[in-house]
Design a protein around this motif. Structure first.
Motif, PDB file in Angstrom:
ATOM      1  N   LEU A   8       5.329   3.487   4.906  1.00 17.48           N
ATOM      2  CA  LEU A   8       4.072   4.165   5.230  1.00 17.48           C
ATOM      3  C   LEU A   8       3.410   3.523   6.448  1.00 17.48           C
ATOM      4  O   LEU A   8       2.926   4.221   7.352  1.00 17.48           O
ATOM      5  N   LYS A   9       3.401   2.205   6.479  1.00 18.99           N
ATOM      6  CA  LYS A   9       2.776   1.496   7.595  1.00 18.99           C
ATOM      7  C   LYS A   9       3.523   1.748   8.899  1.00 18.99           C
ATOM      8  O   LYS A   9       2.913   1.931   9.955  1.00 18.99           O
ATOM      9  N   PHE A  10       4.847   1.781   8.830  1.00 20.26           N
ATOM     10  CA  PHE A  10       5.643   2.044  10.033  1.00 20.26           C
ATOM     11  C   PHE A  10       5.354   3.432  10.597  1.00 20.26           C
ATOM     12  O   PHE A  10       5.278   3.619  11.808  1.00 20.26           O
ATOM     13  N   THR A  11       5.169   4.407   9.722  1.00 19.10           N
ATOM     14  CA  THR A  11       5.037   5.792  10.171  1.00 19.10           C
ATOM     15  C   THR A  11       3.601   6.234  10.425  1.00 19.10           C
ATOM     16  O   THR A  11       3.369   7.182  11.180  1.00 19.10           O
ATOM     17  N   THR A  12       2.633   5.559   9.792  1.00 16.61           N
ATOM     18  CA  THR A  12       1.236   5.998   9.934  1.00 16.61           C
ATOM     19  C   THR A  12       0.281   4.914  10.403  1.00 16.61           C
ATOM     20  O   THR A  12      -0.858   5.210  10.758  1.00 16.61           O
ATOM     21  N   GLY A  13       0.711   3.651  10.355  1.00 19.08           N
ATOM     22  CA  GLY A  13      -0.169   2.560  10.780  1.00 19.08           C
ATOM     23  C   GLY A  13      -0.940   1.915   9.649  1.00 19.08           C
ATOM     24  O   GLY A  13      -1.588   0.898   9.854  1.00 19.08           O
ATOM     25  N   VAL A  14      -0.903   2.478   8.446  1.00 23.59           N
ATOM     26  CA  VAL A  14      -1.585   1.882   7.290  1.00 23.59           C
ATOM     27  C   VAL A  14      -0.585   1.762   6.150  1.00 23.59           C
ATOM     28  O   VAL A  14       0.333   2.576   6.019  1.00 23.59           O
ATOM     29  N   HIS A  15      -0.751   0.721   5.322  1.00 22.69           N
ATOM     30  CA  HIS A  15       0.210   0.528   4.239  1.00 22.69           C
ATOM     31  C   HIS A  15      -0.320   0.980   2.882  1.00 22.69           C
ATOM     32  O   HIS A  15       0.367   0.873   1.869  1.00 22.69           O
ATOM     33  N   ARG A  16      -1.554   1.505   2.868  1.00 18.77           N
ATOM     34  CA  ARG A  16      -2.127   2.034   1.644  1.00 18.77           C
ATOM     35  C   ARG A  16      -2.817   3.360   1.956  1.00 18.77           C
ATOM     36  O   ARG A  16      -3.175   3.626   3.102  1.00 18.77           O
ATOM     37  N   LEU A  17      -3.016   4.181   0.915  1.00 19.92           N
ATOM     38  CA  LEU A  17      -3.522   5.529   1.108  1.00 19.92           C
ATOM     39  C   LEU A  17      -4.884   5.731   0.458  1.00 19.92           C
ATOM     40  O   LEU A  17      -5.174   5.144  -0.594  1.00 19.92           O
ATOM     41  N   HIS A  18      -5.691   6.585   1.075  1.00 19.62           N
ATOM     42  CA  HIS A  18      -6.899   7.067   0.420  1.00 19.62           C
ATOM     43  C   HIS A  18      -6.487   7.869  -0.800  1.00 19.62           C
ATOM     44  O   HIS A  18      -5.371   8.400  -0.870  1.00 19.62           O
TER      45      HIS A  18
END
Length: 268
Positions: free
Chosen positions: A201-211
């Motif tokens: 998730l972090k690689f593809t979106t820049g964050v490793h956790r989600l809202h």
């Protein structure tokens, strides 16, 4: 800290996450006040530093000060990672810890460590929140409606659960050119543990956790190259660019290599 408060307020306004969980005792002071009973102070210390610390246990009530290592100490506290000593009460350096005042010492000590030493930071952080959201400590909707624990979870986000993964797939737009590779990507996510899902998730979106609402958009697009190439990411657009890999195993190998090299931020 005021700038940090503004950033966190913007994250709340736009349903974004910061990815890290702020200490509940810090947010308690931001949103509420610093009037906290000893039992709650111990719980907060345990949450922050683990329950191995005798200050967070019943030991201080049950054992003599000699066994606790408090013999010869006074009503003072040395600030963490410094040699600075502060008095917990006026003239505290001249007041020894005794069996009679050890509980008072513990309460003063924890309150100073978790609250008084952070008061300026908490006040500045709150001002930053209010700069963006308006109101005051008693009228700002975010501070009034949510508990400190709820604020911490909101800003920290959550890992990629099965439900979040289902939502991720639902919002994804996949190019026809890499449909096979995209199917492998979802399989890799389904097989991954929570830690590795966070890395992807972090690689593809820049964050490793989600809202809690999950991702609102995601794309899988083709990239130049073949099995020898690494996948790329445009985190500002939640986009994964995938070379035309010939197998799921190669995709997995190259994705792990890209994550390791980029640490989720750089674009190859």
């Amino acid at each position: 800290y005021r700038a940090c408060g503004r950033a966190f307020a913007l994250a709340a306004r736009y349903s974004d996450v910061m990815g890290e969980e702020l200490a509940e005792f810090f947010l308690h002071q931001v949103a509420r006040d610093d009037t906290v009973p000893l039992e709650e102070l111990q719980r907060q210390l345990s949450q922050a530093e683990g329950d191995h610390d005798f200050r967070a246990s019943k030991a201080v009530f049950q054992k003599p000060i000699a066994e606790l290592g408090l013999q010869g100490l006074t009503l003072t506290r040395v600030l963490t990672h410094t040699e600075v000593e502060v008095e917990l009460v006026p003239g505290g350096k001249d007041v020894p810890i005794t069996e009679e005042n050890k509980v008072e010492w513990l309460e003063l000590h924890l309150h100073d460590k978790l609250y008084r030493s952070l008061r300026k930071a908490a006040d500045a952080f709150r001002e930053g929140l209010i700069d963006v959201l308006g109101g005051s400590r008693r009228t700002c909707p975010l501070l009034v409606l949510l508990s400190p624990a709820e604020l911490a979870k909101m800003w920290a986000g959550a890992g990629v659960t099965e439900e979040q993964l289902r939502r991720w797939k639902e919002v994804a737009v996949v190019s026809r050119e890499v449909q096979s590779q995209a199917a492998w990507f979802w399989e890799l996510l389904e097989e991954a543990d929570e830690e590795h899902r966070g890395q992807i998730l972090k690689f593809t979106t820049g964050v490793h956790r989600l809202h809690q609402q999950g991702l609102s958009s995601f794309e899988v697009q083709p990239a130049d190259g073949g099995d020898e190439s690494l996948p790329r990411a445009m985190t500002c657009a939640n986009m994964l660019q995938v070379p035309r890999y010939t197998s799921k195993a190669i995709f997995n190998q190259q994705l792990r290599k890209a994550i390791e090299l980029c640490d989720g931020f750089q674009t190859l």
